[in-house]
Enzyme design. Sequence first.
Site, PDB file in Angstrom:
ATOM      1  N   GLN A  47       0.841  -1.198   0.000  1.00  0.00           N
ATOM      2  CA  GLN A  47       0.000   0.000   0.000  1.00  0.00           C
ATOM      3  C   GLN A  47       0.878   1.251   0.000  1.00  0.00           C
ATOM      4  O   GLN A  47       0.362   2.357  -0.083  1.00  0.00           O
ATOM      5  CB  GLN A  47      -0.893   0.006   1.246  1.00  0.00           C
ATOM      6  CG  GLN A  47      -1.836  -1.183   1.327  1.00  0.00           C
ATOM      7  CD  GLN A  47      -2.574  -1.219   2.661  1.00  0.00           C
ATOM      8  OE1 GLN A  47      -2.085  -1.709   3.671  1.00  0.00           O
ATOM      9  NE2 GLN A  47      -3.765  -0.670   2.664  1.00  0.00           N
ATOM     10  N   HIS A  84      -1.171   1.413  -4.661  1.00  0.00           N
ATOM     11  CA  HIS A  84      -1.494   2.843  -4.697  1.00  0.00           C
ATOM     12  C   HIS A  84      -0.495   3.649  -5.521  1.00  0.00           C
ATOM     13  O   HIS A  84      -0.464   4.869  -5.424  1.00  0.00           O
ATOM     14  CB  HIS A  84      -1.585   3.395  -3.267  1.00  0.00           C
ATOM     15  CG  HIS A  84      -2.657   2.732  -2.446  1.00  0.00           C
ATOM     16  ND1 HIS A  84      -2.658   2.708  -1.070  1.00  0.00           N
ATOM     17  CD2 HIS A  84      -3.770   2.046  -2.831  1.00  0.00           C
ATOM     18  CE1 HIS A  84      -3.725   2.031  -0.641  1.00  0.00           C
ATOM     19  NE2 HIS A  84      -4.404   1.630  -1.685  1.00  0.00           N
ATOM     20  N   CYS A  97      -1.913  12.960 -21.858  1.00  0.00           N
ATOM     21  CA  CYS A  97      -1.298  12.076 -22.875  1.00  0.00           C
ATOM     22  C   CYS A  97      -0.768  10.773 -22.271  1.00  0.00           C
ATOM     23  O   CYS A  97      -0.332   9.891 -23.001  1.00  0.00           O
ATOM     24  CB  CYS A  97      -0.189  12.814 -23.630  1.00  0.00           C
ATOM     25  SG  CYS A  97       1.342  13.020 -22.693  1.00  0.00           S
ATOM     26  N   CYS A 128       2.810  17.520 -24.044  1.00  0.00           N
ATOM     27  CA  CYS A 128       1.517  17.987 -24.580  1.00  0.00           C
ATOM     28  C   CYS A 128       0.960  19.214 -23.855  1.00  0.00           C
ATOM     29  O   CYS A 128      -0.093  19.714 -24.236  1.00  0.00           O
ATOM     30  CB  CYS A 128       0.496  16.849 -24.529  1.00  0.00           C
ATOM     31  SG  CYS A 128      -0.176  16.548 -22.878  1.00  0.00           S
ATOM     32  N   GLY A 145       2.932  -4.204   8.942  1.00  0.00           N
ATOM     33  CA  GLY A 145       2.851  -2.760   9.141  1.00  0.00           C
ATOM     34  C   GLY A 145       1.612  -2.103   8.575  1.00  0.00           C
ATOM     35  O   GLY A 145       1.687  -0.999   8.060  1.00  0.00           O
ATOM     36  N   SER A 157      -2.486  -1.256   9.659  1.00  0.00           N
ATOM     37  CA  SER A 157      -3.574  -1.356  10.626  1.00  0.00           C
ATOM     38  C   SER A 157      -4.843  -1.872   9.947  1.00  0.00           C
ATOM     39  O   SER A 157      -5.828  -2.141  10.609  1.00  0.00           O
ATOM     40  CB  SER A 157      -3.835   0.012  11.254  1.00  0.00           C
ATOM     41  OG  SER A 157      -4.104   0.956  10.233  1.00  0.00           O
TER      42      SER A 157
HETATM   43 ZN   LIG Z   1       1.093  15.086 -21.680  1.00  0.00          ZN
END
Ligand SMILES: [Zn+2]
Length: 281
Positions: free
Chosen positions: A99, A117, A128, A179, A216, A218
């Site tokens: 995580q 995550h 892009c 972009c 580690g 909770s």
């Molecule tokens: Zn871009």
Amino acid sequence: MDQVAELGEWIAEGGVVVLSGAGLSTESGIPDYRGPSGSARRSTPMTYQTFTRDPIARRRYWARSHLGWRTIGEARPNDGHRAVARMQQRGLLDGIITQNVDGLHQAAGARDVVELHGNLARITCLDCGDRTPREHMAARLEAANPHFAAVASAINPDGDAELDDEQLDGFATVDCLSCGGMLKPDVVYFGETVPPERVARSFALVASARTLLVLGSSLTVMSGRRFVLRAAKDGIRVAIVNRGVTRGEPYAGLVIDAPLGIVLPNIVHGLARVPSGQMVI
Ligand SMILES: [Zn+2]
């Protein structure tokens, strides 16, 4: 039997899938939100909608995240991360799901880590899809804000620093060099869904595991807790090593409340006394 010794036996049998959370990185100097070393965060976490729709909130976020990166970008893996990498190198792990967004498992030598995550070390363009290293973004923000001298009062494990809003006024952000689009750290924000393929891969790892080892966490948020619930439902044994109370305790056969940087190296040390793949007697 001593709980650490019993966990050592479970790990020695192999087929372990690790699910790690912020508590694994506290010994690397990255505070947890809720663990013993952490303080409850002052500001609310950034949401995807606020980030994309509110230019002022986005500018303030980048200022805080820029400061947070100075801490997280310099963090080094600790004995807990190194112990996990050793277990993997000995062929005892079937997978590592984290995580955390700090990249410290890989920095310790682990491979094939599912980063639920995302990872703060990457920047993604929302227009892009271009992905660039965080160092480039940090250098561009330094250049765009030569007089920015704010000091954070605290850092959160998602790389967001605690900082008064008045210190953030005038901070300049930068756009995608390909972009001109909106840039965002390649991490899942609060309220944002984890990409389905990452969730599917994690569930597949858990489904074929002999042991789900929670390190580690909770297990406060469902993003991680759902894997423990699935393991329990499927009859897969669950072990938890965490400082403080966790919400996974009703589902775990083993719960150890002790520092990961001590427990995990002890277990790896015990494993070293027997050939790979054999049970500790
Ligand atoms: Zn871009």
